[in-house]
Design a protein around this motif. Structure first.
Motif: not given
Length: 255
Positions: A48, A100, A105-107, A249, A252
């Motif tokens: 990430a 994924f 994909s991290a917000c 995400y 989760d």
């Protein structure tokens, strides 16, 4: 190939950072080497965030692709066995869909920075905090924070070697709290955004520490931001107090 998300905790002191480097110890290299013990071949994992040398993690997230179907708990246990004695641990593991991606994909990414305020040398917290010998003005620092939150051109607060396409970022949250611990008072900086520029958090903390001492006023932080000039930034604080605390995400993967 089955894909797995890994939640990773590590002490950053022995490493040159997250990213693999030839002949130098990295967190990515440590995890990939452990994966190769389970499935002998070359492994490339994505994370990430690429933490710098000396920076720690409580909740770094990476994903890996395996050839065989692994029970997630068994995979984490096997990796932890092969990671010893390095200060790296897989604290959670989960099978995830093929689309994924730990980074894309991290917000939101959440960082914690810890400053220990005491005159006596740190013993148990040595290497885990930035130690200063003076108290800080909490109210002034939180007043200065108000100028940094939101969407801005953060040129002042990014490294000159930052490779991001744009200095414009949205800072979702930044706050400072004083926490009484058994080792002495600490100041905790809680910083959250979808993504960050290189050295942005450490530039924030170093600058806000100057506000806390009274060397800068809160309005000086606003002027530095508006200058859009790296030379207007305060000192960049050392890395040992910084932690990648959590990655959010849309769903989760470890829930």
């Amino acid at each position: 190939m089955p894909r797995y998300a890994l939640k990773i905790e590590y002490h950053g002191a022995p490493f040159v950072g997250w990213q693999r480097q030839t002949d130098l110890p990295s967190v990515q290299g440590a995890v990939e080497t452990a994966l190769a013990k389970l499935e002998p071949r070359g492994h490339t994992i994505a994370a990430a965030g690429r933490t710098d040398a000396g920076v720690h993690a409580l909740g770094q997230v990476a994903h890996c692709d395996m050839k065989q179907d692994w029970d997630a708990f068994r995979l984490s246990e096997a990796l932890n066995y092969h990671l010893k004695p390095q200060p790296v641990a897989i604290t959670a593991c989960a099978a995830v869909p093929d689309d994924f991606h730990a980074r894309f994909s991290a917000c939101e990414r959440r960082y914690l920075f810890r400053i220990l305020s005491r005159r006596a040398p740190a013993t148990h917290q040595d290497g885990l905090v930035w130690q200063i010998k003076h108290e800080l003005d909490l109210e002034a620092m939180n007043e200065a924070v108000s100028f940094l939150q939101g969407k801005h051109d953060f040129t002042t607060f990014r490294s000159t070697i930052c490779q991001a396409d744009s200095p414009v970022k949205t800072l979702d949250h930044l706050s400072v709290a004083r926490v009484e611990t058994l080792g002495g008072p600490e100041y905790h900086f809680d910083v959250r955004a979808r993504s960050f520029l290189h050295n942005q958090v450490r530039s924030f903390v170093g600058t806000l520490e100057r506000v806390g001492t009274g060397s800068w006023s809160p309005q000086d932080v606003q002027s530095a931001l508006e200058a859009r000039d790296r030379s207007a930034c305060g000192p960049v604080c050392p890395p040992q107090g910084l932690y990648l605390a959590h990655v959010t995400y849309p769903q989760d993967p470890f829930a």
